[in-house]
Motif scaffolding. Structure first.
Motif, mmCIF file in Angstrom:
data_model
loop_
_atom_site.group_PDB
_atom_site.id
_atom_site.type_symbol
_atom_site.label_atom_id
_atom_site.label_comp_id
_atom_site.label_asym_id
_atom_site.label_seq_id
_atom_site.Cartn_x
_atom_site.Cartn_y
_atom_site.Cartn_z
ATOM 1 N N GLU A 23 -56.203 7.976 -16.852
ATOM 2 C CA GLU A 23 -56.387 9.378 -17.264
ATOM 3 C C GLU A 23 -55.146 10.206 -16.945
ATOM 4 O OE1 GLU A 23 -58.843 10.653 -19.064
ATOM 5 O OE2 GLU A 23 -59.721 8.653 -19.147
ATOM 6 N N ALA A 24 -54.560 9.970 -15.773
ATOM 7 C CA ALA A 24 -53.343 10.704 -15.371
ATOM 8 C C ALA A 24 -52.191 10.373 -16.324
ATOM 9 C CB ALA A 24 -52.957 10.357 -13.940
ATOM 10 N N MET A 25 -52.104 9.096 -16.709
ATOM 11 C CA MET A 25 -51.053 8.666 -17.651
ATOM 12 C C MET A 25 -51.254 9.330 -19.016
ATOM 13 S SD MET A 25 -48.862 6.287 -16.407
ATOM 14 C CE MET A 25 -48.518 4.970 -17.557
ATOM 15 N N ASN A 26 -52.517 9.448 -19.429
ATOM 16 C CA ASN A 26 -52.814 10.112 -20.708
ATOM 17 C C ASN A 26 -52.405 11.579 -20.653
ATOM 18 O OD1 ASN A 26 -53.856 7.755 -21.757
ATOM 19 N ND2 ASN A 26 -55.986 8.258 -21.264
ATOM 20 N N LEU A 27 -52.649 12.196 -19.501
ATOM 21 C CA LEU A 27 -52.345 13.621 -19.308
ATOM 22 C C LEU A 27 -50.843 13.887 -19.410
ATOM 23 C CD1 LEU A 27 -53.734 16.366 -18.538
ATOM 24 C CD2 LEU A 27 -53.195 15.817 -16.165
ATOM 25 N N GLY A 84 -48.650 11.701 -20.757
ATOM 26 C CA GLY A 84 -48.066 10.892 -21.821
ATOM 27 C C GLY A 84 -47.235 9.736 -21.287
ATOM 28 N N GLY A 85 -47.468 9.357 -20.023
ATOM 29 C CA GLY A 85 -46.712 8.262 -19.400
ATOM 30 C C GLY A 85 -45.269 8.612 -19.109
ATOM 31 N N ASP A 86 -44.913 9.902 -19.234
ATOM 32 C CA ASP A 86 -43.538 10.329 -18.977
ATOM 33 C C ASP A 86 -43.277 10.352 -17.462
ATOM 34 O OD1 ASP A 86 -40.953 11.648 -19.737
ATOM 35 O OD2 ASP A 86 -41.816 13.264 -18.540
ATOM 36 N N PRO A 87 -42.252 9.624 -16.963
ATOM 37 C CA PRO A 87 -42.023 9.549 -15.517
ATOM 38 C C PRO A 87 -41.761 10.915 -14.861
ATOM 39 C CG PRO A 87 -40.777 7.843 -16.648
ATOM 40 C CD PRO A 87 -41.347 8.734 -17.703
ATOM 41 N N LEU A 88 -41.019 11.801 -15.542
ATOM 42 C CA LEU A 88 -40.726 13.125 -14.970
ATOM 43 C C LEU A 88 -42.006 13.942 -14.817
ATOM 44 C CD1 LEU A 88 -38.968 15.505 -14.057
ATOM 45 C CD2 LEU A 88 -38.548 16.033 -16.469
ATOM 46 N N ASN A 89 -42.786 14.046 -15.893
ATOM 47 C CA ASN A 89 -44.029 14.820 -15.834
ATOM 48 C C ASN A 89 -45.011 14.237 -14.819
ATOM 49 O OD1 ASN A 89 -43.144 16.623 -17.750
ATOM 50 N ND2 ASN A 89 -44.046 15.503 -19.472
ATOM 51 N N THR A 90 -45.056 12.900 -14.761
ATOM 52 C CA THR A 90 -45.961 12.235 -13.814
ATOM 53 C C THR A 90 -45.519 12.522 -12.379
ATOM 54 O OG1 THR A 90 -46.277 10.486 -15.453
ATOM 55 C CG2 THR A 90 -47.070 10.037 -13.235
ATOM 56 N N SER A 91 -44.212 12.453 -12.115
ATOM 57 C CA SER A 91 -43.682 12.735 -10.764
ATOM 58 C C SER A 91 -44.012 14.154 -10.328
ATOM 59 C CB SER A 91 -42.160 12.534 -10.725
ATOM 60 O OG SER A 91 -41.826 11.196 -10.979
ATOM 61 N N LEU A 92 -43.794 15.110 -11.235
ATOM 62 C CA LEU A 92 -44.025 16.517 -10.884
ATOM 63 C C LEU A 92 -45.518 16.813 -10.740
ATOM 64 C CD1 LEU A 92 -41.284 18.249 -13.077
ATOM 65 C CD2 LEU A 92 -41.177 17.630 -10.653
ATOM 66 N N MET A 109 -50.347 2.824 -12.067
ATOM 67 C CA MET A 109 -49.479 3.436 -13.083
ATOM 68 C C MET A 109 -48.308 2.505 -13.422
ATOM 69 S SD MET A 109 -49.301 7.402 -11.880
ATOM 70 C CE MET A 109 -50.693 8.506 -12.079
ATOM 71 N N GLY A 110 -47.827 1.789 -12.396
ATOM 72 C CA GLY A 110 -46.771 0.797 -12.619
ATOM 73 C C GLY A 110 -47.249 -0.310 -13.534
ATOM 74 N N ALA A 111 -48.495 -0.749 -13.312
ATOM 75 C CA ALA A 111 -49.065 -1.814 -14.147
ATOM 76 C C ALA A 111 -49.306 -1.324 -15.575
ATOM 77 C CB ALA A 111 -50.378 -2.304 -13.532
ATOM 78 N N LEU A 112 -49.497 0.003 -15.700
ATOM 79 C CA LEU A 112 -49.803 0.569 -17.028
ATOM 80 C C LEU A 112 -48.550 0.941 -17.821
ATOM 81 C CD1 LEU A 112 -52.815 2.836 -16.001
ATOM 82 C CD2 LEU A 112 -52.942 0.806 -17.443
ATOM 83 N N GLY A 113 -47.353 0.773 -17.202
ATOM 84 C CA GLY A 113 -46.158 0.972 -18.025
ATOM 85 C C GLY A 113 -45.007 1.775 -17.450
#
Length: 427
Positions: free
Chosen positions: A306-310, A312-320, A349-353
């Protein structure tokens, strides 16, 4: 979602609610939650034991033994009184020096241990100056959490992250986190001086009393001091080299602890073992088993998806997202159970891409450790200082603490946001 997953979520949420409410001791609650996961068959006993991070426990126990023996030499009281004298007994300078000592000590001892050692001396200095100790105590809480963020061993969330991700060794924590913590510390100390400068005023006569104190009187055993500082120094060097030595951090800490016990003799053993915070150790064990129920039933994987969907799997957005979520959550719930839940989620998240997870780990460390400054229940050090103050007859109110600490926490996270963006995605 399976019935087992729903059971696991229910046990987790009820346990979490009791931890936040503080109606029962958090260790009893966490252990009860963990036991329920096994009793209801959500995880087997073997799975539960597999999920307990013995590296985290060994590191905590080893450092607690080391510090317990070193504290008997009086060296920490010596340093605090020496700092007060270097400050010429001037309260605002004393606040700055004690804050800096707390931050540095927290980076290499751990912040809970540091406040247990520095707070009693703070009361003594405040009494001599006839000042309310609360400004000093709040400053020490804030700088202990900030300083502890700088190293692998400084704060329980970092210990847990480093233990779960072996490639993040002591030097990686130091190189990635200490530069930004130096900047955050500088800004924080300036803000604390501006906040408390009018409250911290005393007479020249009382300042002169501080100058009459003899810090050398605090050193009770110089032979033990030499042994303790030597072993402590070797242990810190060991942490710096543990990646190259292919040794876990727990092995280094326990080697240091029992080397010091070998050098000092068995009469220190019982006292050192009794000073280990067994409540904290069993709290961790309960949490590890509690979170294992969410891992084994696939709940963590679902949250990560769900977090990855939120983002879009973008590393910057996910980090922030992790940085701000960790900071706000850790301000209102203890950061240890929050990090215990986030670690398997980031791995998922690592396993998901997401191929490079490092920025996510540093975001979690910065958010959870600095976020703990937001409220009085955000980190273990906060709760301990409030308890010590209460015993001395001083009440640190939830909202009076939050009024000072929460804005400083937001400032520190804004600086960390800029750092994560520039260092890992621009430079």
């Amino acid at each position: 979602m399976t019935n087992q997953a729903l059971f696991a979520i229910a046990i987790f949420l009820v346990t979490y609610a009791f931890i936040i409410s503080e109606k029962l001791h958090r260790t009893i609650v966490a252990m009860s939650g963990g036991i329920l996961m096994v009793l209801f068959g959500i995880v087997s006993q073997e799975q539960a034991i597999h999920h307990i991070d013995f590296n985290t426990l060994g590191l905590l126990i080893g450092m607690m033994i080391l510090v317990a023996i070193t504290a008997q030499t009086g060296v920490f009281k010596y340093v605090a009184i020496r700092a007060a004298k270097v400050a010429k007994g001037k309260p605002i300078r004393i606040l700055v020096y004690l804050s800096l000592i707390t931050a540095v000590a927290s980076a290499f001892l751990d912040n809970v241990t540091t406040v247990l050692l520095i707070v009693p001396v703070t009361f003594s200095i405040a009494r001599q100056l006839e000042l309310n100790p609360i400004p000093f105590l709040i400053s020490e809480i804030i700088t202990s959490n900030a300083g502890g963020t700088a190293t692998l061993i400084g704060d329980p969330p970092n210990i847990m992250i480093g233990s779960s991700v072996p490639e993040l060794d002591f030097m990686k924590f130091l190189v990635n986190l200490s530069p930004i913590i130096i900047v955050i510390m500088a800004v924080t100390v300036v803000c604390l001086v501006l906040i408390y400068r009018k409250q911290l005023v005393t007479s020249p006569e009382l300042s002169a009393k501080i100058m009459q104190l003899n810090e050398r009187d605090e050193i009770t055993d110089s032979r033990l001091l030499k042994k303790s500082l030597t072993v402590m120094g070797l242990t810190i060097i060991g942490f710096m080299l543990h990646g190259a030595l292919h040794l876990e951090s727990a092995t280094i800490a326990l080697t240091g602890a029992f080397l010091l016990l070998l050098l000092t003799g068995e009469h220190y053993l019982e006292d050192a073992i009794s000073k280990v915070e067994w409540n904290t150790i069993f709290f961790f064990i309960g949490l590890f088993v509690l979170v294992s129920g969410l891992v084994e039933t696939g709940v963590i994987k679902k949250l990560a998806t769900e977090a990855m969907n939120l983002t879009g799997g973008d590393p910057l957005n996910t980090s922030l997202l992790i940085l701000w979520l960790s900071a706000i959550a850790s301000a209102f719930v203890d950061n240890i159970p929050f990090v215990a839940t986030m670690i398997p989620m980031i791995k998922e998240m690592g396993a998901l891409g997401i191929t490079n997870l490092e920025p996510l780990w540093w975001s979690l460390a910065l958010g959870a450790c600095l976020g703990g400054n937001g409220t009085l229940i955000g980190a273990s050090a906060n709760v301990i200082v409030a308890g010590l103050a209460s015993k001395e007859g001083y009440h640190i109110g939830f909202f009076s603490f939050m009024k000072v600490a929460f804005p400083l926490m937001i400032i520190s996270i804004m600086i960390a946001h800029l750092y994560v963006y520039l260092r890992y995605f621009i430079w």
